[in-house]
Scaffold this motif. Structure first.
Motif, PDB file in Angstrom:
ATOM      1  N   LEU A   1       0.833  -1.216   0.000  1.00 28.76           N
ATOM      2  CA  LEU A   1       0.000   0.000   0.000  1.00 28.76           C
ATOM      3  C   LEU A   1       0.862   1.257   0.000  1.00 28.76           C
ATOM      4  O   LEU A   1       0.548   2.247  -0.667  1.00 28.76           O
ATOM      5  N   ILE A   2       1.948   1.202   0.756  1.00 21.04           N
ATOM      6  CA  ILE A   2       2.820   2.383   0.836  1.00 21.04           C
ATOM      7  C   ILE A   2       3.539   2.580  -0.500  1.00 21.04           C
ATOM      8  O   ILE A   2       3.596   3.694  -1.030  1.00 21.04           O
ATOM      9  N   GLU A   3       4.054   1.467  -1.053  1.00 23.95           N
ATOM     10  CA  GLU A   3       4.791   1.591  -2.311  1.00 23.95           C
ATOM     11  C   GLU A   3       3.881   2.029  -3.460  1.00 23.95           C
ATOM     12  O   GLU A   3       4.331   2.663  -4.394  1.00 23.95           O
ATOM     13  N   GLN A   4       2.626   1.700  -3.356  1.00 23.31           N
ATOM     14  CA  GLN A   4       1.681   2.147  -4.391  1.00 23.31           C
ATOM     15  C   GLN A   4       1.080   3.518  -4.052  1.00 23.31           C
ATOM     16  O   GLN A   4       0.083   3.929  -4.626  1.00 23.31           O
ATOM     17  N   ARG A   5       1.677   4.161  -3.090  1.00 27.05           N
ATOM     18  CA  ARG A   5       1.282   5.519  -2.680  1.00 27.05           C
ATOM     19  C   ARG A   5      -0.187   5.637  -2.290  1.00 27.05           C
ATOM     20  O   ARG A   5      -0.855   6.621  -2.567  1.00 27.05           O
ATOM     21  N   MET A   6      -0.691   4.608  -1.678  1.00 29.03           N
ATOM     22  CA  MET A   6      -2.076   4.656  -1.199  1.00 29.03           C
ATOM     23  C   MET A   6      -2.107   5.010   0.282  1.00 29.03           C
ATOM     24  O   MET A   6      -3.160   5.254   0.852  1.00 29.03           O
ATOM     25  N   LEU A   7      -0.930   4.967   0.901  1.00 30.40           N
ATOM     26  CA  LEU A   7      -0.861   5.205   2.346  1.00 30.40           C
ATOM     27  C   LEU A   7       0.493   5.805   2.705  1.00 30.40           C
ATOM     28  O   LEU A   7       1.515   5.440   2.128  1.00 30.40           O
ATOM     29  N   SER A   8       0.447   6.742   3.661  1.00 30.39           N
ATOM     30  CA  SER A   8       1.699   7.255   4.213  1.00 30.39           C
ATOM     31  C   SER A   8       1.676   7.027   5.725  1.00 30.39           C
ATOM     32  O   SER A   8       0.624   7.128   6.361  1.00 30.39           O
ATOM     33  N   LEU A   9       2.861   6.730   6.278  1.00 30.80           N
ATOM     34  CA  LEU A   9       2.920   6.485   7.730  1.00 30.80           C
ATOM     35  C   LEU A   9       3.407   7.716   8.495  1.00 30.80           C
ATOM     36  O   LEU A   9       3.674   7.627   9.687  1.00 30.80           O
ATOM     37  N   ARG A  10       3.530   8.853   7.806  1.00 30.62           N
ATOM     38  CA  ARG A  10       4.176  10.000   8.470  1.00 30.62           C
ATOM     39  C   ARG A  10       3.346  10.573   9.613  1.00 30.62           C
ATOM     40  O   ARG A  10       3.833  11.338  10.420  1.00 30.62           O
ATOM     41  N   GLU A  11       2.079  10.217   9.694  1.00 30.98           N
ATOM     42  CA  GLU A  11       1.226  10.778  10.749  1.00 30.98           C
ATOM     43  C   GLU A  11       1.004   9.806  11.914  1.00 30.98           C
ATOM     44  O   GLU A  11       0.170  10.056  12.768  1.00 30.98           O
ATOM     45  N   VAL A  12       1.710   8.683  11.896  1.00 32.11           N
ATOM     46  CA  VAL A  12       1.455   7.677  12.942  1.00 32.11           C
ATOM     47  C   VAL A  12       1.856   8.217  14.323  1.00 32.11           C
ATOM     48  O   VAL A  12       2.977   8.659  14.530  1.00 32.11           O
ATOM     49  N   GLU A  13       0.902   8.159  15.233  1.00 37.14           N
ATOM     50  CA  GLU A  13       1.176   8.606  16.603  1.00 37.14           C
ATOM     51  C   GLU A  13       1.505   7.415  17.511  1.00 37.14           C
ATOM     52  O   GLU A  13       2.285   7.518  18.435  1.00 37.14           O
ATOM     53  N   ILE A  14       0.838   6.277  17.214  1.00 40.24           N
ATOM     54  CA  ILE A  14       1.054   5.079  18.044  1.00 40.24           C
ATOM     55  C   ILE A  14       1.321   3.882  17.131  1.00 40.24           C
ATOM     56  O   ILE A  14       0.578   3.632  16.187  1.00 40.24           O
TER      57      ILE A  14
END
Ligand code: AMP
Length: 433
Positions: free
Chosen positions: A138-151
């Motif tokens: 999902l990340i490699e297909q640019r459908m998701l970014s983890l930059r906002e993960v708080e936990i």
């Protein structure tokens, strides 16, 4: 101690009341205060201890308190789990616990179309429960970014490592923000896992509940000795009695070492008029969900599983666990039989031990510091074993496993097979213990 005194919010307490949880389990008591403070946590605990609520409840409160709306294609809390079953189980619990806090929960794992998951992530979610492989896709297909993960939660880290997810995890951690709260859970803590934990955690609090060997105390354990090729007969007989009017079986989880083995058990049971389903890695996601659903609903009361597939199975009311084969890692035995002693319930575990599994049994007894009581073979066992042995040609077997099932010529039988003595209408083999 009550959930109120742990400092949880009203919406969470309301959800717990709805689940009828009267009081926190030991891991919840230990972990919740630390997590509410925002500290990292290293948890040494296995499933069945109430670990999911231990990490979800304080996280729900922290996410709610920050009152942020998730940005598109991001998540605020990421839970990584090794298997699809465990991921969907966690997501189900997370949705129930966050019902009144109104957080969004979604899952991402293989076996289901990625498009559906992309749509679920488009608007952003509060809690994403994922397996590592699909998450990376999902990340490699640019459908998701983890930059906002708080936990971040890493669940069942030892299993992740066994499944070869270590590189995936190291990759994922690079995409996460440095500033975050991290929770790391593992049932066992060998050196490699401890090193992995050090990479993820900063000054963590540590909680440890009932080391593997003591959580099995509530399970009544038995072992029956027979040859590998006689196990099917033993199983059939036990299930017939167990599900009869005088039996005490309600829901039975059977463990098989291999996927083919699991399928073969199901087929042979079907041949004897006993309905069962199998759950393992070769089954499609809908097949796995269906089998699990039928088992949970009590419609098909026998489920045959491999270890990996069983990781996420959380079904209350499993009355019996049958180890059709003994696992070669003793800890795995503890995981398996833990399925029948969830959150305070008691259960029965029966192991079938062939002569070449004796060393595994010794390891298990050493780890659990208990001698497992021998259950004699049922009356009429030899006749049934012979009947099933002669009828099993009807069931196709994978080539590489065929050899094991060839009847041995007379005179070459195992040392247990020779030691037969009559017992109550049937015949019982001396275990030689
Ligand atoms: P887990 O270890 O998270 O897989 O949880 C094991 C089982 O215990 C699940 O069925 C939970 O719903 C249940 N459970 C968790 N916490 C409690 C509690 N405090 N009281 C009763 N049941 C619980």
């Amino acid at each position: 101690m009550s959930f109120q005194s742990l400092g949880l919010s009203q919406p969470v307490l309301q959800a717990l009341a709805q689940k009828n949880y009267a009081q926190p389990t030991p891991i919840q008591m230990q972990a919740i205060p630390t997590l509410l403070k925002g500290r990292d946590l290293l948890g040494i605990a296995q499933t069945g201890t109430g670990k999911t609520a231990a990490f979800m409840l304080p996280s729900i409160d922290r996410l709610s308190a920050a009152r942020r709306v998730p940005r598109p294609q991001t998540c605020r809390m990421l839970v990584l789990a090794p298997t699809r079953e465990l991921a969907s189980q966690i997501a189900e619990s997370a949705a129930a616990y966050s019902r009144f806090a109104r957080l969004s929960v979604t899952t991402a794992f293989g076996g289901v179309p990625i498009g559906k998951q992309r749509r679920a992530l488009e608007r952003g979610v509060d809690v994403l429960v994922a397996t590592p492989g699909r998450l990376i896709d999902l990340i490699e297909q640019r459908m998701l970014s983890l930059r906002e993960v708080e936990i971040l939660v890493l669940d069942e880290a030892d299993q992740m490592m066994d499944l070869g997810f270590i590189h995936a995890l190291k990759q994922i951690v690079k995409w996460l923000p440095e500033k975050r709260q991290t929770l790391f859970f593992s049932a066992t803590m060998p050196k490699a896992i401890r090193e992995l934990a050090d990479k993820f955690l900063t000054d963590p609090g540590e909680v440890r509940v009932a080391p593997a060997a003591t959580t099995v105390e509530r399970v009544e354990q038995f072992v029956s000795f027979c040859d590998q090729r006689e196990k099917q007969a033993l199983l059939t007989m036990m299930l017939r009695t167990g599900f009869s009017e005088r039996g005490n079986m309600d829901r039975v989880l059977i463990f098989s070492r291999t996927k083919h083995g699991a399928d073969r058990i199901v087929k042979l049971l079907a041949g004897n008029g006993i309905a069962a389903n199998a759950i393992h890695g070769n089954k499609s996601q809908p097949q796995r969900e269906k089998a699990l659903g039928l088992f949970k609903a009590g419609e098909v009361r026998i489920l045959v599983a491999t270890d990996i597939a069983a990781r996420g199975i959380d079904v209350s009311g499993v009355s019996h666990v049958i180890n059709f084969e003994l696992p070669n890692v003793a800890e795995q035995y503890v995981h398996r039989i833990g399925r029948t002693a969830r959150a305070g319930a008691a259960g029965i575990a029966i192991a079938y031990c062939a002569p070449d599994e004796r060393a595994y049994l010794r390891d298990i007894e050493k780890l659990t510091r208990q001698r497992i009581e021998e259950a004699p073979l049922p009356p009429g066992f030899n006749a049934e074993a012979a009947r099933i042995a002669s009828s099993r040609v009807a069931v196709p077997m994978p080539r590489h496993e065929e050899r094991r099932w060839q009847p041995r010529p007379q005179g070459q039988r195992g040392r247990y097979a020779g030691a037969v003595k009559p017992m109550g209408g049937g015949r019982r083999r001396a275990s030689g213990r």
